[in-house]
Motif scaffolding. Structure first.
Motif, PDB file in Angstrom:
ATOM      1  N   UNK A 186       6.646  16.489 -14.039  1.00 14.18           N
ATOM      2  CA  UNK A 186       6.971  15.008 -13.994  1.00 14.18           C
ATOM      3  C   UNK A 186       6.689  14.194 -13.033  1.00 14.18           C
ATOM      4  N   UNK A 187       6.969  14.906 -11.582  1.00 14.90           N
ATOM      5  CA  UNK A 187       6.569  14.256 -10.352  1.00 14.90           C
ATOM      6  C   UNK A 187       4.983  13.829 -10.138  1.00 14.90           C
ATOM      7  N   UNK A 188       4.004  14.784 -10.712  1.00 13.15           N
ATOM      8  CA  UNK A 188       2.794  14.736 -10.671  1.00 13.15           C
ATOM      9  C   UNK A 188       2.257  13.590 -11.636  1.00 13.15           C
ATOM     10  N   UNK A 189       3.030  13.506 -12.597  1.00 13.81           N
ATOM     11  CA  UNK A 189       2.682  12.424 -13.783  1.00 13.81           C
ATOM     12  C   UNK A 189       3.103  10.928 -13.022  1.00 13.81           C
ATOM     13  N   UNK A 190       4.173  11.141 -12.135  1.00  9.04           N
ATOM     14  CA  UNK A 190       4.629   9.930 -11.824  1.00  9.04           C
ATOM     15  C   UNK A 190       3.418   9.402 -10.487  1.00  9.04           C
ATOM     16  N   UNK A 191       3.027  10.331  -9.935  1.00 14.41           N
ATOM     17  CA  UNK A 191       2.102  10.130  -8.897  1.00 14.41           C
ATOM     18  C   UNK A 191       0.778   9.618  -9.687  1.00 14.41           C
ATOM     19  N   UNK A 192       0.234  10.461 -10.519  1.00 18.45           N
ATOM     20  CA  UNK A 192      -0.705   9.638 -11.375  1.00 18.45           C
ATOM     21  C   UNK A 192      -0.542   8.565 -11.810  1.00 18.45           C
ATOM     22  N   UNK A 193       0.601   8.043 -12.300  1.00 21.71           N
ATOM     23  CA  UNK A 193       0.780   6.549 -12.805  1.00 21.71           C
ATOM     24  C   UNK A 193       0.794   5.678 -11.754  1.00 21.71           C
ATOM     25  N   UNK A 194       1.441   5.972 -10.355  1.00 18.60           N
ATOM     26  CA  UNK A 194       1.277   5.163  -9.430  1.00 18.60           C
ATOM     27  C   UNK A 194      -0.088   4.909  -8.950  1.00 18.60           C
ATOM     28  N   UNK A 195      -0.920   5.845  -8.984  1.00  9.37           N
ATOM     29  CA  UNK A 195      -2.323   5.391  -8.622  1.00  9.37           C
ATOM     30  C   UNK A 195      -3.015   4.675  -9.657  1.00  9.37           C
ATOM     31  N   UNK A 240      -1.555   2.375 -11.180  1.00  7.43           N
ATOM     32  CA  UNK A 240      -0.955   0.847 -10.945  1.00  7.43           C
ATOM     33  C   UNK A 240      -1.072   0.146  -9.841  1.00  7.43           C
ATOM     34  N   UNK A 241      -1.325   0.910  -8.517  1.00  5.52           N
ATOM     35  CA  UNK A 241      -1.740   0.294  -7.449  1.00  5.52           C
ATOM     36  C   UNK A 241      -3.104   0.527  -7.006  1.00  5.52           C
ATOM     37  N   UNK A 255       1.037  -1.219   0.213  1.00  6.00           N
ATOM     38  CA  UNK A 255       0.120   0.031   0.132  1.00  6.00           C
ATOM     39  C   UNK A 255       0.998   1.111  -0.041  1.00  6.00           C
ATOM     40  N   UNK A 256       0.541   2.344  -0.764  1.00  3.63           N
ATOM     41  CA  UNK A 256       1.431   3.415  -0.894  1.00  3.63           C
ATOM     42  C   UNK A 256       0.804   4.674  -0.351  1.00  3.63           C
ATOM     43  N   UNK A 257       1.687   5.599   0.238  1.00  2.00           N
ATOM     44  CA  UNK A 257       1.204   6.957   0.584  1.00  2.00           C
ATOM     45  C   UNK A 257       2.377   7.703  -0.156  1.00  2.00           C
TER      46      UNK A 257
END
Length: 279
Positions: free
Chosen positions: A122-131, A133-134, A105-107
């Motif tokens: 780039x960071x927020x695109x990363x956050x969006x991508x994590x959501x 995938x998980x 589980x990710x925070x």
């Protein structure tokens, strides 16, 4: 003049045809350029997703009470007796089991202040991508205050979500970073989000503008978590310069890596995945 006037209609026609051809060429070039940009963006999105999948495979969930059959582990007497009963106990083959691992589980805590504005998209695109995938991700954006963005990224496409954040609809993005206040506020209002099954991912440069780093709050967050990973856009040599508190925060993190673009993320994902396999 008579000759010039006689040829004027034809000259004008040729001139207009040349202008039209030039305009068509410009439009065609622009369309090709835009198409190329779109293809690059799609390629980058695919690479980002693949890097995140690698990163995801390097994260571990918490052990649960569920047990599954494994090649090595603790002998399960009940399963062993049932499996060997039909052979009257001969031959006797022990059944070994191992505790199953829950999905991680990710925070995610993402700094969107001016000091990281060059890499925050780039960071927020990363956050969006994590959501994407998980299945169990809670994301938070912060500057001097912290705000949950889980629903924002879930309900809106990336560009719309980014526009709302950078437009100041979520938090004051023009404020000065205050990591200490953010960690204290997060612990006070969202402490239940972090458990022994949670991996905490912090995205930021750790520049605290000479504010109290509130190490006690950050230590408590990391103590509650299964693992804490800090990804920073700052090169390692600059961590000790100015008002950067990353060196002291790093002492409480399990892993700290420099990631400022897709190449850095890919390198980190491969490194962490390799380390995970080697455990």
């Amino acid at each position: 003049m008579t000759g010039v006037l006689e040829n004027l209609p034809e000259a004008l026609k040729q001139h207009l045809e040349a202008l039209l051809a030039l305009e068509n060429k410009i439009v065609e070039t622009r369309e090709q350029r835009e198409a190329k940009i779109d293809r690059i963006a799609e390629t980058e999105r695919a690479e980002l997703e693949e890097s995140l999948r690698r990163l995801a495979r390097s994260l571990h969930g918490a052990l649960t009470h569920r047990r599954r059959t494994a090649a090595a582990g603790r002998v399960d007497s009940g399963q062993t007796m049932r499996r060997n009963m039909r052979f009257d106990g001969v031959p006797f083959v022990p059944v070994t089991v191992r505790r199953a691992e829950d999905r991680p589980r990710l925070v995610v805590l993402a700094d969107v202040s001016l000091s990281v504005r060059a890499t925050s998209r780039f960071t927020l695109n990363l956050v969006h991508g994590l959501q994407d995938l998980f299945t169990q991700v809670r994301s938070f954006a912060f500057v001097a205050r912290v705000a949950e963005t889980t629903d924002l990224f879930r309900d809106h496409p990336t560009e719309r979500a980014l526009g709302l954040i950078f437009g100041g609809d979520v938090i004051d993005v023009d404020a000065n970073s205050d990591y200490g206040s953010v960690f204290g506020e997060f612990l006070a209002e969202h402490a239940s989000a972090v458990t022994r099954r949670t991996t905490v991912v912090v995205l930021g440069d750790g520049r605290n503008n000479a504010n109290d780093p509130n190490l006690a709050a950050f230590e408590e967050i990391t103590r509650r978590a299964r693992e804490t990973i800090w990804l920073t856009p700052e090169p390692r040599y600059s961590w000790g310069l100015g008002s950067c508190d990353l060196p002291v925060y790093a002492e409480y993190c399990d892993r700290v890596r420099v990631v400022r673009d897709l190449r850095g993320l890919e390198h980190t994902a491969v490194e962490l995945a390799s380390a995970s396999v080697g455990r």
